[in-house]
Write an enzyme that holds these catalytic residues in place. Structure first.
Site, PDB file in Angstrom:
ATOM      1  N   ASP A  33     181.881  38.781  -8.666  1.00 45.82           N
ATOM      2  CA  ASP A  33     182.916  39.764  -8.992  1.00 45.82           C
ATOM      3  C   ASP A  33     183.036  39.977  -6.968  1.00 45.82           C
ATOM      4  OD1 ASP A  33     184.605  42.463  -7.418  1.00 45.82           O
ATOM      5  OD2 ASP A  33     182.327  43.054  -7.640  1.00 45.82           O
TER       6      ASP A  33
ATOM      7  N   ASP B  88     179.368  44.914  -9.974  1.00 44.70           N
ATOM      8  CA  ASP B  88     178.916  46.329  -9.846  1.00 44.70           C
ATOM      9  C   ASP B  88     179.731  48.050 -10.068  1.00 44.70           C
ATOM     10  OD1 ASP B  88     180.248  45.255  -8.054  1.00 44.70           O
ATOM     11  OD2 ASP B  88     179.071  47.330  -6.603  1.00 44.70           O
TER      12      ASP B  88
END
Length: 732
Positions: free
Chosen positions: A423, A624
């Site tokens: 990500d 996250d």
């Protein structure tokens, strides 16, 4: 103190297990209890994790099943760690010392023979020395063997009991039959020394196993027993169990912070190294979060409690590490299946050895000794310890460096990772973007910023915080908004002053029928600079573009090094982000990532991860946010940043306690080294038996040498696993 029981399962401490065969028998007994969906027993931690299906089985029923199988079970308490004991050697050393003292005179003649000294103790004195070793110090083997036979099974102690009893019995027979006609050759030293060596091996093994749980003991030692609480204007020392959420805790310089909380007053530097692995103290000011167990520096802190006891970060870390150490790696299941049939096969080989030497050679003394050697050397203990001790050592060293591995499967699978999907925001970048541009399609900037802030007032997204901070710093009055709602992976919707407004990605604007052509060229220029662009539109009546917002986010200092370390390990990286392609390409270029997938929804990330897996590669996903959770769950190994959301951490098998992407390479390196130790240990455990049993069967190993080899095999396996504790993290 309460039992560690949940609606899903319970943890039990198991006493009396000696080898992998015991593990298989306890598991089988637990799985037969109604209401039990599964059970995993760990020889190294001497625990059982039982999962329930439907109505929970009672703890009494579980302990009764274990006791029927020949062992002792007790429920483990939540507050105490099953592995948290005294550091240092176990205190039950005296049986080894006494057995050694009694056995030394028996083996002394054998040691003197190479020097040309032919000396032996009288037979009756040998009997007097060997008998207490056999039946007093060796009673534990008879008790365990009896329980195994009663349960129609076998274990290591059964092999030892059979083998040493045969050697002792043969010596007594020879002494009684030939003792009056001279000094017969007796074998008391063989049975006594074998028992002594097995006791020594178990003592060394227990001592070494305690070292594998050092990480848990270190974490448990961080828990202060009391806290200094300020109530009604005065301070009082309270047991930690009496501290409640909302209490203000006073932490003086040099003290451990007893609770999770937020700094209400004061400033200091806090050492969180044993929790996060961060080597340098972290500055803390009012409003900053602190973690229980960290050490306060030179300033006085007033901390408002947010979590205590089982809800604290430290308690969760301990539970995660304990869970990982108690869980079985997939490779261990094969070992358990092998060990289940191992003891019966060994007894069969010993019987064949006995009959073969006795019938073919006519030397029944040699037949008994060779059969004894087979029984003694064939110890499945090393097989049972090979995997769990490596898992314990690997997860322990990882925890000390800020890498929490939640289950053994993640640790084992991670060694084979060939592709890491990243990500972007909050993972490779700082995740604290700032608003760098707010350009209206018509009208003034302040009005656009006011509308954008109103729409974002109900969001916790990092981009929303950037908009609200910009509006506050510029003194922009934010109008009230209603009907606030998040549009997953796209943006936000709200009503402001009766108008239906949208703020979000190009995809959201296209789905809403908003024409972006008037500002498309300007947006492209901003995106080429690596900025993230969001759009603001009015959907009341004819959809109308109100303007664009551009956000900048800095790349984490360690991100480029993290990608380079993975490349050195032969691992490729791919960037998966919901951000626009221009911003994603800019970050990827700065970090050296060639494969970029941008403008993705959460389900798109999960789909791409599944496609990468379908290509035959083992894929790890690092993220996250909530939007990363589906991809984390879809990956072979999910790695979450603790600086992100709880949802992401729950979906991942590995959690990085610092937001440092370089820890990803460290986690994979630990996995590779741990898996290498597992393979080495299993190899040597099998080699001991594959080589030792035939040698013993053909009369090339005495029972004493076989006993020494058996004890050495278990100790060497555990010692090899402990080498993992010397692992050092990369310079991050």
């Amino acid at each position: 103190m309460t039992t560690a029981t949940t609606s899903q399962g319970v943890r039990l401490g198991i006493e009396g297990m000696t080898c992998a065969s015991c593990v298989a028998r306890v598991e089988k007994a637990l799985k037969k209890v109604p209401g039990v969906a599964g059970a995993e027993v760990n020889l190294a931690t001497e625990t059982a994790a039982v999962q329930f299906s439907g109505p929970s089985a009672s703890v009494d029923a579980l302990t009764a099943a274990v006791e029927k199988a020949g062992y002792t079970a007790r429920p483990l308490a939540e507050e105490s760690s099953s592995t948290a004991g005294e550091d240092g050697p176990p205190n039950d050393w005296w049986p080894v010392a006494v057995a050694g003292a009694l056995s030394l005179p028996l083996i002394l003649p054998m040691l003197l023979m190479p020097l040309g000294l032919d000396w032996a103790l009288p037979g009756w004195l040998q009997l007097a020395l060997a008998t207490p070793v056999q039946f007093w110090l060796g009673a534990r083997f008879y008790r365990s063997a009896y329980k195994a036979v009663r349960a129609r099974s076998g274990n290591m102690d059964l092999l030892v009991a059979l083998g040493t009893s045969a050697g002792y019995g043969l010596s007594v027979y020879l002494l009684l039959r030939h003792g009056q006609h001279g000094m017969p050759h007796l074998y008391f030293e063989a049975s006594a020394v074998v028992i002594t060596l097995v006791l020594l091996g178990k003592w060394l093994e227990t001592r070494a196993k305690r070292q594998t749980t050092a990480a848990i003991r270190a974490l448990n030692a961080l828990r202060p027993e009391t806290a200094r609480v300020r109530r009604d204007g005065r301070e009082q020392e309270l047991p930690l169990a009496r501290v409640a959420k909302g209490d203000v805790v006073v932490v003086r310089p040099g003290e451990r912070i007893p609770v999770d909380g937020v700094v209400a007053e004061g400033a200091s530097e806090v050492d969180e190294s044993l929790i996060t692995g961060e080597s340098l103290p972290v500055a803390k000011h009012a409003g900053d979060a602190v973690t229980g167990g960290a050490v306060n520096g030179e300033g006085l802190l007033l901390v408002t409690t947010t979590a205590v006891g089982a809800e604290s970060t430290l308690s969760r870390i301990v539970r995660l590490v304990e869970s990982a150490q108690a869980r079985k790696a997939p490779i261990q299941r094969l070992v358990d299946r092998v060990s289940e049939v191992f003891v019966p096969v060994v007894i069969g080989i010993a019987l064949l050895t006995l009959v073969g030497w006795g019938v073919a050679g006519g030397d029944w003394e040699a037949a008994i000794l060779n059969a004894v050697a087979v029984l003694v050397i064939a110890c499945p203990c090393a097989l049972g310890l090979a995997t769990p001790t490596s898992i314990m050592a690997g997860t322990g060293v990882a925890a000390r460096h800020g890498i929490l591995i939640k289950d053994a499967q993640a640790l084992e699978v991670a060694h084979d990772v060939k592709l890491v999907a990243w990500d972007k925001t909050g993972t490779l970048t700082e995740g604290h973007p700032t608003l760098t541009a707010a350009e209206p399609a018509q009208g003034d900037r302040a009005r656009l910023l006011a509308v954008a802030a109103a729409i974002q007032s109900g969001s916790e997204h990092s981009l929303a915080r950037a908009v609200l901070q910009a509006a506050a710093s510029e003194g922009v009055a934010v109008p009230p908004a209603t009907k606030l709602r998040a549009i997953a992976g796209r943006g936000m919707a709200a009503e402001v002053a009766g108008r239906e407004l949208r703020l979000g990605s190009s995809r959201l604007m296209q789905e809403s029928g908003v024409d972006l052509s008037a500002m498309a060229e300007r947006a492209a220029g901003l995106q080429q600079q690596g900025l993230t662009v969001s759009w603001v539109a009015d959907l009341t009546g004819q959809p109308t573009l109100l303007g664009l917002l551009a956000f900048g986010d800095t790349v984490k200092p360690a991100a480029a090094r993290a990608i380079a370390q993975l490349r050195e390990q032969g691992i490729r990286s791919v960037l998966l982000t919901g951000d626009n392609r221009g911003s994603a390409q800019a970050v990827a270029a700065a970090l050296g990532i060639d494969d970029v997938r941008a403008e993705l929804l959460p389900q798109d990330k999960a789909r791409i991860v599944a496609e990468l897996k379908a290509g035959g590669e083992v894929v790890a996903m690092v993220g996250d946010g909530i939007n990363d959770a589906p991809a984390l769950a879809a990956a072979d190994v999910g790695i979450a940043m603790s600086t992100g959301t709880d949802v992401a951490m729950h979906a991942a098998g590995v959690t990085l306690m610092r937001g440092n992407p370089a820890l990803v390479a460290d986690a994979i390196d630990i996995s590779r080294r741990t898996y290498a130790k597992i393979r080495q240990n299993l190899f040597w455990a099998f080699v001991y038996n594959v080589v030792g049993i035939p040698l013993a069967a053909f009369g090339l190993l005495s029972p004493v040498i076989a006993g020494a080899a058996m004890a050495f095999s278990s100790v060497s396996v555990v010692t090899n696993a402990l080498m993992l504790r010397r692992w050092k993290a990369s310079q991050t």
